[in-house]
Design a protein around this motif. Structure first.
Motif, PDB file in Angstrom:
ATOM      1  N   ASP A  38       0.820  -1.204   0.000  1.00 51.97           N
ATOM      2  CA  ASP A  38       0.000   0.000   0.000  1.00 51.97           C
ATOM      3  C   ASP A  38       0.858   1.259   0.000  1.00 51.97           C
ATOM      4  O   ASP A  38       0.446   2.314  -0.504  1.00 51.97           O
ATOM      5  CB  ASP A  38      -0.912  -0.022   1.231  1.00 51.97           C
ATOM      6  CG  ASP A  38      -1.950   1.071   1.202  1.00 51.97           C
ATOM      7  OD1 ASP A  38      -2.721   1.135   0.230  1.00 51.97           O
ATOM      8  OD2 ASP A  38      -1.999   1.873   2.158  1.00 51.97           O
ATOM      9  N   TYR A  75     -10.267  -4.799   5.200  1.00 56.21           N
ATOM     10  CA  TYR A  75     -10.684  -3.401   5.084  1.00 56.21           C
ATOM     11  C   TYR A  75     -10.608  -2.743   6.466  1.00 56.21           C
ATOM     12  O   TYR A  75     -11.026  -3.291   7.468  1.00 56.21           O
ATOM     13  CB  TYR A  75     -12.109  -3.318   4.547  1.00 56.21           C
ATOM     14  CG  TYR A  75     -12.524  -1.916   4.186  1.00 56.21           C
ATOM     15  CD1 TYR A  75     -12.129  -1.340   2.992  1.00 56.21           C
ATOM     16  CD2 TYR A  75     -13.300  -1.158   5.054  1.00 56.21           C
ATOM     17  CE1 TYR A  75     -12.500  -0.049   2.653  1.00 56.21           C
ATOM     18  CE2 TYR A  75     -13.680   0.131   4.741  1.00 56.21           C
ATOM     19  CZ  TYR A  75     -13.269   0.682   3.530  1.00 56.21           C
ATOM     20  OH  TYR A  75     -13.643   1.969   3.218  1.00 56.21           O
ATOM     21  N   ASP A  79      -7.123  -0.735   2.191  1.00 55.56           N
ATOM     22  CA  ASP A  79      -8.186  -0.812   1.179  1.00 55.56           C
ATOM     23  C   ASP A  79      -7.576  -1.441  -0.065  1.00 55.56           C
ATOM     24  O   ASP A  79      -7.041  -0.748  -0.932  1.00 55.56           O
ATOM     25  CB  ASP A  79      -8.728   0.585   0.889  1.00 55.56           C
ATOM     26  CG  ASP A  79      -9.916   0.569  -0.061  1.00 55.56           C
ATOM     27  OD1 ASP A  79     -10.166  -0.482  -0.688  1.00 55.56           O
ATOM     28  OD2 ASP A  79     -10.576   1.609  -0.200  1.00 55.56           O
ATOM     29  N   SER A  82      -8.840  -0.396  -3.604  1.00 58.01           N
ATOM     30  CA  SER A  82      -8.274   0.875  -4.049  1.00 58.01           C
ATOM     31  C   SER A  82      -6.806   0.722  -4.431  1.00 58.01           C
ATOM     32  O   SER A  82      -6.325   1.382  -5.360  1.00 58.01           O
ATOM     33  CB  SER A  82      -8.417   1.932  -2.945  1.00 58.01           C
ATOM     34  OG  SER A  82      -9.776   2.235  -2.712  1.00 58.01           O
ATOM     35  N   TRP A  85      -6.566  -0.351  -7.856  1.00 59.74           N
ATOM     36  CA  TRP A  85      -6.900   0.788  -8.712  1.00 59.74           C
ATOM     37  C   TRP A  85      -5.709   1.735  -8.846  1.00 59.74           C
ATOM     38  O   TRP A  85      -5.398   2.206  -9.946  1.00 59.74           O
ATOM     39  CB  TRP A  85      -8.110   1.518  -8.135  1.00 59.74           C
ATOM     40  CG  TRP A  85      -8.462   2.780  -8.859  1.00 59.74           C
ATOM     41  CD1 TRP A  85      -8.228   4.060  -8.463  1.00 59.74           C
ATOM     42  CD2 TRP A  85      -9.113   2.886 -10.125  1.00 59.74           C
ATOM     43  NE1 TRP A  85      -8.693   4.957  -9.385  1.00 59.74           N
ATOM     44  CE2 TRP A  85      -9.234   4.268 -10.425  1.00 59.74           C
ATOM     45  CE3 TRP A  85      -9.612   1.963 -11.042  1.00 59.74           C
ATOM     46  CZ2 TRP A  85      -9.837   4.732 -11.591  1.00 59.74           C
ATOM     47  CZ3 TRP A  85     -10.206   2.426 -12.207  1.00 59.74           C
ATOM     48  CH2 TRP A  85     -10.313   3.785 -12.472  1.00 59.74           C
ATOM     49  N   HIS A  86      -5.018   2.005  -7.756  1.00 62.13           N
ATOM     50  CA  HIS A  86      -3.866   2.913  -7.794  1.00 62.13           C
ATOM     51  C   HIS A  86      -2.741   2.355  -8.672  1.00 62.13           C
ATOM     52  O   HIS A  86      -1.999   3.124  -9.303  1.00 62.13           O
ATOM     53  CB  HIS A  86      -3.339   3.173  -6.389  1.00 62.13           C
ATOM     54  CG  HIS A  86      -4.310   3.859  -5.486  1.00 62.13           C
ATOM     55  ND1 HIS A  86      -5.185   4.826  -5.933  1.00 62.13           N
ATOM     56  CD2 HIS A  86      -4.548   3.719  -4.145  1.00 62.13           C
ATOM     57  CE1 HIS A  86      -5.924   5.260  -4.921  1.00 62.13           C
ATOM     58  NE2 HIS A  86      -5.564   4.606  -3.831  1.00 62.13           N
TER      59      HIS A  86
END
Length: 396
Positions: A38, A75, A79, A82, A85-86
Protein backbone atom coordinates in the motif's frame (compact mmCIF):
# COMPACT_ATOMS: atom_id res chain seq x y z
CA UNK A 1 27.78 14.16 -20.08
CA UNK A 2 25.32 11.45 -21.09
CA UNK A 3 22.08 11.35 -19.06
CA UNK A 4 21.89 8.35 -16.74
CA UNK A 5 18.54 6.54 -16.69
CA UNK A 6 17.35 4.30 -13.87
CA UNK A 7 14.74 1.56 -14.27
CA UNK A 8 13.37 0.43 -10.90
CA UNK A 9 11.71 -3.01 -10.95
CA UNK A 10 9.84 -4.48 -7.96
CA UNK A 11 8.52 -8.03 -7.77
CA UNK A 12 5.47 -8.67 -5.59
CA UNK A 13 4.49 -12.28 -4.91
CA UNK A 14 2.67 -14.31 -2.31
CA UNK A 15 1.85 -18.02 -2.75
CA UNK A 16 -1.81 -18.91 -3.23
CA UNK A 17 -3.71 -18.46 0.03
CA UNK A 18 -0.65 -17.27 1.96
CA UNK A 19 -1.91 -13.75 2.70
CA UNK A 20 -5.34 -14.90 3.97
CA UNK A 21 -3.62 -17.57 6.06
CA UNK A 22 -1.20 -15.03 7.55
CA UNK A 23 -4.11 -12.73 8.30
CA UNK A 24 -5.69 -15.47 10.40
CA UNK A 25 -2.58 -16.83 12.11
CA UNK A 26 0.14 -14.15 11.95
CA UNK A 27 -1.73 -10.88 11.73
CA UNK A 28 1.26 -8.56 12.13
CA UNK A 29 3.26 -10.13 9.29
CA UNK A 30 0.21 -9.91 7.03
CA UNK A 31 -0.10 -6.23 7.95
CA UNK A 32 3.59 -5.64 7.21
CA UNK A 33 3.14 -7.12 3.73
CA UNK A 34 -0.05 -5.18 3.03
CA UNK A 35 1.46 -1.93 4.35
CA UNK A 36 4.55 -2.47 2.17
CA UNK A 37 2.39 -2.79 -0.95
CA UNK A 38 0.00 0.00 0.00
CA UNK A 39 2.98 2.28 0.66
CA UNK A 40 4.11 2.07 -2.98
CA UNK A 41 1.51 4.33 -4.65
CA UNK A 42 0.99 6.51 -1.58
CA UNK A 43 4.65 7.50 -1.40
CA UNK A 44 4.69 8.35 -5.12
CA UNK A 45 1.66 10.62 -5.21
CA UNK A 46 2.79 14.08 -6.20
CA UNK A 47 5.85 12.74 -8.03
CA UNK A 48 4.15 11.81 -11.29
CA UNK A 49 6.58 14.07 -13.14
CA UNK A 50 9.65 11.99 -12.22
CA UNK A 51 8.67 8.69 -10.53
CA UNK A 52 8.71 5.58 -12.74
CA UNK A 53 8.29 2.12 -11.23
CA UNK A 54 7.93 -1.29 -12.90
CA UNK A 55 5.77 -3.76 -10.99
CA UNK A 56 5.41 -7.50 -11.36
CA UNK A 57 2.53 -9.03 -9.41
CA UNK A 58 2.11 -12.80 -9.46
CA UNK A 59 -1.27 -14.25 -10.39
CA UNK A 60 -1.67 -15.82 -6.96
CA UNK A 61 -1.12 -12.44 -5.28
CA UNK A 62 -3.60 -10.79 -7.64
CA UNK A 63 -6.09 -13.57 -6.90
CA UNK A 64 -5.91 -12.79 -3.17
CA UNK A 65 -5.98 -9.01 -3.60
CA UNK A 66 -9.01 -9.15 -5.92
CA UNK A 67 -10.99 -11.59 -3.73
CA UNK A 68 -13.97 -9.68 -2.25
CA UNK A 69 -13.91 -11.88 0.87
CA UNK A 70 -10.27 -11.01 1.55
CA UNK A 71 -10.87 -7.36 0.71
CA UNK A 72 -13.67 -7.18 3.29
CA UNK A 73 -11.57 -9.01 5.87
CA UNK A 74 -8.65 -6.56 5.71
CA UNK A 75 -10.68 -3.40 5.08
CA UNK A 76 -9.79 -0.89 7.77
CA UNK A 77 -6.16 -1.96 7.63
CA UNK A 78 -5.62 -1.57 3.87
CA UNK A 79 -8.19 -0.81 1.18
CA UNK A 80 -6.98 -3.50 -1.19
CA UNK A 81 -9.51 -2.71 -3.90
CA UNK A 82 -8.27 0.87 -4.05
CA UNK A 83 -4.68 -0.38 -4.05
CA UNK A 84 -5.32 -2.33 -7.25
CA UNK A 85 -6.90 0.79 -8.71
CA UNK A 86 -3.87 2.91 -7.79
CA UNK A 87 -1.56 0.43 -9.55
CA UNK A 88 -3.36 1.34 -12.80
CA UNK A 89 -1.74 4.80 -12.73
CA UNK A 90 0.25 4.68 -15.98
CA UNK A 91 2.16 7.83 -15.07
CA UNK A 92 3.78 6.01 -12.16
CA UNK A 93 3.68 2.31 -12.99
CA UNK A 94 4.53 0.00 -15.87
CA UNK A 95 2.98 -3.38 -15.10
CA UNK A 96 5.02 -6.39 -16.21
CA UNK A 97 3.59 -9.69 -17.28
CA UNK A 98 4.68 -12.83 -15.46
CA UNK A 99 3.58 -16.42 -14.75
CA UNK A 100 0.45 -17.05 -12.68
CA UNK A 101 1.73 -19.43 -9.99
CA UNK A 102 5.28 -18.01 -9.95
CA UNK A 103 7.21 -21.09 -11.13
CA UNK A 104 10.87 -21.16 -12.16
CA UNK A 105 9.93 -21.45 -15.82
CA UNK A 106 12.99 -23.37 -17.13
CA UNK A 107 12.35 -26.07 -14.49
CA UNK A 108 8.77 -26.90 -15.48
CA UNK A 109 7.52 -28.78 -18.55
CA UNK A 110 7.24 -26.79 -21.75
CA UNK A 111 3.51 -27.53 -22.05
CA UNK A 112 2.87 -25.91 -18.66
CA UNK A 113 4.77 -22.70 -19.38
CA UNK A 114 2.16 -21.44 -21.79
CA UNK A 115 -0.62 -22.32 -19.34
CA UNK A 116 1.14 -20.34 -16.61
CA UNK A 117 1.61 -17.30 -18.84
CA UNK A 118 -1.91 -17.38 -20.32
CA UNK A 119 -3.51 -17.61 -16.92
CA UNK A 120 -1.60 -14.55 -15.75
CA UNK A 121 -2.59 -12.62 -18.88
CA UNK A 122 -6.23 -13.46 -18.21
CA UNK A 123 -6.24 -11.97 -14.70
CA UNK A 124 -3.81 -9.17 -15.62
CA UNK A 125 -5.97 -7.95 -18.49
CA UNK A 126 -9.05 -8.08 -16.30
CA UNK A 127 -7.62 -6.21 -13.30
CA UNK A 128 -5.44 -3.65 -15.10
CA UNK A 129 -7.80 -2.88 -17.99
CA UNK A 130 -5.35 -3.37 -20.84
CA UNK A 131 -4.68 -5.98 -23.48
CA UNK A 132 -0.92 -5.68 -23.72
CA UNK A 133 1.95 -5.71 -21.25
CA UNK A 134 5.23 -4.62 -22.84
CA UNK A 135 7.69 -6.36 -20.51
CA UNK A 136 7.99 -9.78 -18.92
CA UNK A 137 9.26 -10.65 -15.45
CA UNK A 138 10.41 -14.29 -15.26
CA UNK A 139 9.69 -15.48 -11.70
CA UNK A 140 12.93 -15.66 -9.68
CA UNK A 141 14.46 -14.20 -12.87
CA UNK A 142 14.66 -17.83 -13.99
CA UNK A 143 15.38 -17.62 -17.70
CA UNK A 144 16.58 -19.80 -20.54
CA UNK A 145 16.78 -19.05 -24.24
CA UNK A 146 14.03 -21.53 -25.20
CA UNK A 147 11.50 -19.18 -23.54
CA UNK A 148 12.02 -16.57 -26.25
CA UNK A 149 9.58 -17.96 -28.87
CA UNK A 150 6.78 -18.19 -26.29
CA UNK A 151 7.37 -14.66 -25.00
CA UNK A 152 7.46 -13.30 -28.54
CA UNK A 153 4.28 -15.21 -29.43
CA UNK A 154 2.45 -13.62 -26.49
CA UNK A 155 3.50 -10.13 -27.57
CA UNK A 156 6.16 -9.23 -25.04
CA UNK A 157 8.65 -6.63 -26.20
CA UNK A 158 11.34 -7.18 -23.57
CA UNK A 159 12.35 -9.52 -20.76
CA UNK A 160 14.39 -8.88 -17.60
CA UNK A 161 17.49 -11.07 -17.10
CA UNK A 162 20.27 -11.11 -14.52
CA UNK A 163 23.66 -9.66 -15.43
CA UNK A 164 25.56 -12.79 -14.34
CA UNK A 165 24.09 -14.85 -17.18
CA UNK A 166 24.46 -12.49 -20.17
CA UNK A 167 27.19 -13.08 -22.76
CA UNK A 168 27.81 -10.89 -25.79
CA UNK A 169 27.50 -12.22 -29.33
CA UNK A 170 28.19 -8.83 -30.84
CA UNK A 171 31.54 -7.56 -29.50
CA UNK A 172 30.96 -5.03 -26.71
CA UNK A 173 32.67 -3.85 -23.54
CA UNK A 174 31.45 -4.28 -19.95
CA UNK A 175 29.43 -1.03 -19.68
CA UNK A 176 27.74 -1.72 -23.02
CA UNK A 177 26.83 -5.26 -21.97
CA UNK A 178 25.34 -4.23 -18.63
CA UNK A 179 23.82 -0.80 -19.29
CA UNK A 180 22.25 -1.15 -22.71
CA UNK A 181 19.32 -3.30 -23.90
CA UNK A 182 20.18 -6.01 -26.43
CA UNK A 183 18.54 -8.53 -28.73
CA UNK A 184 18.48 -12.27 -27.99
CA UNK A 185 17.40 -14.78 -30.65
CA UNK A 186 16.30 -18.40 -30.49
CA UNK A 187 14.89 -20.57 -33.28
CA UNK A 188 13.88 -17.62 -35.43
CA UNK A 189 12.25 -15.62 -32.63
CA UNK A 190 13.76 -12.63 -30.86
CA UNK A 191 13.17 -10.40 -27.86
CA UNK A 192 14.82 -7.41 -26.22
CA UNK A 193 16.90 -8.33 -23.17
CA UNK A 194 17.13 -5.77 -20.34
CA UNK A 195 20.00 -6.50 -17.96
CA UNK A 196 19.59 -6.29 -14.19
CA UNK A 197 22.68 -4.97 -12.41
CA UNK A 198 23.17 -7.63 -9.73
CA UNK A 199 25.51 -5.60 -7.52
CA UNK A 200 23.31 -2.53 -7.37
CA UNK A 201 20.23 -4.71 -6.90
CA UNK A 202 21.87 -6.36 -3.90
CA UNK A 203 22.37 -2.90 -2.42
CA UNK A 204 18.75 -1.98 -3.17
CA UNK A 205 17.57 -5.10 -1.36
CA UNK A 206 19.58 -4.51 1.81
CA UNK A 207 19.48 -0.72 2.07
CA UNK A 208 21.51 2.12 0.55
CA UNK A 209 21.87 5.88 0.70
CA UNK A 210 21.06 8.19 -2.22
CA UNK A 211 24.52 9.77 -2.21
CA UNK A 212 26.23 6.38 -2.42
CA UNK A 213 23.95 5.23 -5.23
CA UNK A 214 24.53 8.36 -7.30
CA UNK A 215 28.30 8.10 -6.92
CA UNK A 216 28.34 4.38 -7.67
CA UNK A 217 26.18 4.74 -10.77
CA UNK A 218 28.27 7.65 -12.04
CA UNK A 219 31.45 5.63 -11.62
CA UNK A 220 30.05 2.52 -13.29
CA UNK A 221 28.75 4.43 -16.31
CA UNK A 222 31.56 6.99 -16.71
CA UNK A 223 32.91 5.37 -19.89
CA UNK A 224 29.52 5.00 -21.59
CA UNK A 225 29.34 6.80 -24.94
CA UNK A 226 25.58 6.25 -24.96
CA UNK A 227 22.76 7.10 -22.51
CA UNK A 228 23.05 4.22 -19.99
CA UNK A 229 20.09 2.33 -18.58
CA UNK A 230 20.81 1.16 -15.02
CA UNK A 231 18.26 -1.50 -14.01
CA UNK A 232 17.77 -2.61 -10.41
CA UNK A 233 15.37 -5.41 -9.50
CA UNK A 234 14.35 -6.76 -6.10
CA UNK A 235 11.30 -7.94 -4.21
CA UNK A 236 9.13 -5.03 -3.17
CA UNK A 237 7.37 -6.35 -0.07
CA UNK A 238 9.93 -8.67 1.56
CA UNK A 239 12.71 -7.80 3.99
CA UNK A 240 12.90 -5.15 6.68
CA UNK A 241 14.07 -2.42 4.26
CA UNK A 242 10.73 -2.56 2.44
CA UNK A 243 8.50 -3.63 5.35
CA UNK A 244 9.77 -1.11 7.90
CA UNK A 245 6.80 1.03 8.95
CA UNK A 246 8.88 3.68 10.76
CA UNK A 247 8.73 7.02 9.00
CA UNK A 248 12.03 7.75 7.27
CA UNK A 249 13.45 4.26 7.73
CA UNK A 250 12.30 2.31 4.68
CA UNK A 251 13.20 2.14 1.00
CA UNK A 252 10.77 4.86 -0.02
CA UNK A 253 11.49 7.46 2.65
CA UNK A 254 15.22 6.91 3.03
CA UNK A 255 16.13 6.29 -0.60
CA UNK A 256 13.65 6.63 -3.43
CA UNK A 257 11.91 9.90 -2.50
CA UNK A 258 15.26 11.68 -2.01
CA UNK A 259 16.32 10.27 -5.39
CA UNK A 260 13.19 11.72 -6.97
CA UNK A 261 13.98 15.14 -5.53
CA UNK A 262 17.46 14.92 -7.05
CA UNK A 263 15.98 13.91 -10.39
CA UNK A 264 13.80 17.01 -10.32
CA UNK A 265 16.55 19.52 -9.61
CA UNK A 266 19.91 17.93 -10.52
CA UNK A 267 20.50 17.28 -14.22
CA UNK A 268 23.36 14.89 -13.44
CA UNK A 269 21.34 12.67 -11.08
CA UNK A 270 20.02 9.31 -12.34
CA UNK A 271 16.60 9.91 -13.85
CA UNK A 272 13.84 7.29 -13.47
CA UNK A 273 12.46 6.01 -16.75
CA UNK A 274 10.12 3.32 -18.02
CA UNK A 275 11.98 0.67 -19.99
CA UNK A 276 9.48 1.02 -22.82
CA UNK A 277 10.18 4.74 -23.01
CA UNK A 278 13.94 4.11 -23.08
CA UNK A 279 13.52 1.62 -25.93
CA UNK A 280 11.39 4.10 -27.87
CA UNK A 281 14.11 6.75 -27.53
CA UNK A 282 17.30 4.76 -27.88
CA UNK A 283 16.41 1.25 -29.08
CA UNK A 284 18.35 -1.95 -28.40
CA UNK A 285 21.90 -2.54 -29.63
CA UNK A 286 23.89 -5.70 -30.24
CA UNK A 287 23.06 -9.37 -29.83
CA UNK A 288 23.57 -11.43 -26.69
CA UNK A 289 22.88 -14.93 -25.47
CA UNK A 290 21.63 -15.64 -21.97
CA UNK A 291 22.84 -18.68 -20.09
CA UNK A 292 20.17 -20.53 -18.12
CA UNK A 293 19.97 -19.31 -14.54
CA UNK A 294 18.10 -17.26 -11.96
CA UNK A 295 18.85 -14.28 -9.79
CA UNK A 296 20.97 -14.68 -6.71
CA UNK A 297 19.30 -15.89 -3.52
CA UNK A 298 20.52 -15.81 0.05
CA UNK A 299 22.52 -19.01 -0.37
CA UNK A 300 23.14 -19.44 -4.08
CA UNK A 301 24.33 -17.50 -7.11
CA UNK A 302 21.46 -18.54 -9.39
CA UNK A 303 23.70 -20.67 -11.60
CA UNK A 304 22.21 -24.11 -12.20
CA UNK A 305 19.03 -23.28 -10.22
CA UNK A 306 20.63 -24.93 -7.17
CA UNK A 307 18.25 -23.17 -4.77
CA UNK A 308 15.37 -25.17 -6.25
CA UNK A 309 17.14 -28.39 -7.26
CA UNK A 310 19.75 -28.98 -4.57
CA UNK A 311 18.27 -32.00 -2.76
CA UNK A 312 17.08 -35.43 -3.88
CA UNK A 313 13.56 -34.60 -2.72
CA UNK A 314 13.51 -31.42 -4.79
CA UNK A 315 14.74 -33.33 -7.85
CA UNK A 316 12.16 -36.06 -7.28
CA UNK A 317 9.42 -33.45 -7.02
CA UNK A 318 10.39 -31.87 -10.34
CA UNK A 319 10.55 -35.31 -11.97
CA UNK A 320 7.07 -36.10 -10.65
CA UNK A 321 5.80 -32.81 -12.12
CA UNK A 322 7.32 -33.73 -15.51
CA UNK A 323 5.67 -37.18 -15.49
CA UNK A 324 2.26 -36.01 -14.31
CA UNK A 325 2.23 -33.10 -16.74
CA UNK A 326 2.72 -35.49 -19.65
CA UNK A 327 -0.12 -37.69 -18.43
CA UNK A 328 -2.52 -34.77 -18.03
CA UNK A 329 -1.76 -33.20 -21.40
CA UNK A 330 -1.88 -36.58 -23.16
CA UNK A 331 -5.32 -37.25 -21.71
CA UNK A 332 -6.53 -33.77 -22.64
CA UNK A 333 -5.38 -34.42 -26.18
CA UNK A 334 -7.05 -37.85 -26.27
CA UNK A 335 -10.34 -36.46 -24.97
CA UNK A 336 -10.21 -33.80 -27.68
CA UNK A 337 -9.53 -36.36 -30.40
CA UNK A 338 -12.53 -38.40 -29.25
CA UNK A 339 -14.74 -35.32 -29.04
CA UNK A 340 -15.40 -35.96 -25.37
CA UNK A 341 -16.27 -32.55 -23.99
CA UNK A 342 -18.67 -33.58 -21.24
CA UNK A 343 -18.18 -32.10 -17.79
CA UNK A 344 -17.50 -35.51 -16.19
CA UNK A 345 -14.21 -35.56 -18.12
CA UNK A 346 -13.28 -31.92 -18.63
CA UNK A 347 -13.87 -30.73 -15.07
CA UNK A 348 -11.53 -33.21 -13.33
CA UNK A 349 -9.00 -32.65 -16.12
CA UNK A 350 -9.06 -28.90 -15.54
CA UNK A 351 -8.76 -29.47 -11.79
CA UNK A 352 -5.82 -31.81 -12.28
CA UNK A 353 -4.06 -29.19 -14.41
CA UNK A 354 -4.71 -26.43 -11.87
CA UNK A 355 -3.30 -28.54 -9.01
CA UNK A 356 -0.26 -29.33 -11.15
CA UNK A 357 0.40 -25.69 -12.03
CA UNK A 358 0.02 -24.67 -8.40
CA UNK A 359 2.47 -27.39 -7.34
CA UNK A 360 5.04 -25.76 -9.64
CA UNK A 361 5.17 -22.61 -7.45
CA UNK A 362 8.81 -21.70 -6.87
CA UNK A 363 8.26 -21.24 -3.12
CA UNK A 364 7.53 -24.96 -2.72
CA UNK A 365 11.09 -25.70 -3.82
CA UNK A 366 12.86 -22.56 -2.58
CA UNK A 367 13.06 -23.44 1.11
CA UNK A 368 15.00 -26.67 0.66
CA UNK A 369 12.57 -29.38 1.73
CA UNK A 370 10.57 -27.28 4.20
CA UNK A 371 7.69 -26.63 1.77
CA UNK A 372 8.09 -29.70 -0.45
CA UNK A 373 5.13 -31.37 1.24
CA UNK A 374 2.88 -28.66 -0.18
CA UNK A 375 3.93 -29.55 -3.71
CA UNK A 376 3.59 -33.26 -3.03
CA UNK A 377 0.06 -32.87 -1.64
CA UNK A 378 -0.99 -30.87 -4.69
CA UNK A 379 0.44 -33.54 -6.98
CA UNK A 380 -1.60 -36.17 -5.13
CA UNK A 381 -4.73 -34.10 -5.70
CA UNK A 382 -3.84 -33.78 -9.38
CA UNK A 383 -3.34 -37.56 -9.67
CA UNK A 384 -6.75 -38.22 -8.07
CA UNK A 385 -8.51 -35.84 -10.47
CA UNK A 386 -6.65 -37.37 -13.40
CA UNK A 387 -7.80 -40.83 -12.38
CA UNK A 388 -11.41 -39.59 -12.20
CA UNK A 389 -11.12 -38.19 -15.73
CA UNK A 390 -9.61 -41.47 -16.96
CA UNK A 391 -12.47 -43.48 -15.53
CA UNK A 392 -15.06 -41.17 -17.10
CA UNK A 393 -13.27 -41.43 -20.44
CA UNK A 394 -13.05 -45.19 -20.14
CA UNK A 395 -9.32 -44.92 -20.81
CA UNK A 396 -6.85 -47.41 -19.41
Amino acid sequence: MMPIHHALVLNLHQPLGNLPDLWEHNRWEAKEILFAMDRIPRKLWGFEDVARVHLSLSGTLLESLSDPVFQNRVYGTVDVGSLLWHFQNTSLFEILGTAYYHPVLPLIPEADRKEQLWRWLHIGRHLFWRERFPGFWPPEMGFSMELIPLLAELGYRYVLVDSEHVESVTPMDWPQLRYRPHIARYEGAEIVVVVRDRDLSNAQESGMEPEWFCQEVAERTRWCDFPPLVTTCTDGENGGWFRNVTQGSNFWDAFYLPMLMRARFDAEAPRPIFIGEYLDRYGAHGEVKVHSGAWNTGDHSGHGFTQWTGSTRQKDGLAAIEDLSKQIHDLRWRAGELGRGEAEIQYPLSQALSHLLQAETSCHFYWGEAWMERAEQLLKKAEAELETARESLGDE
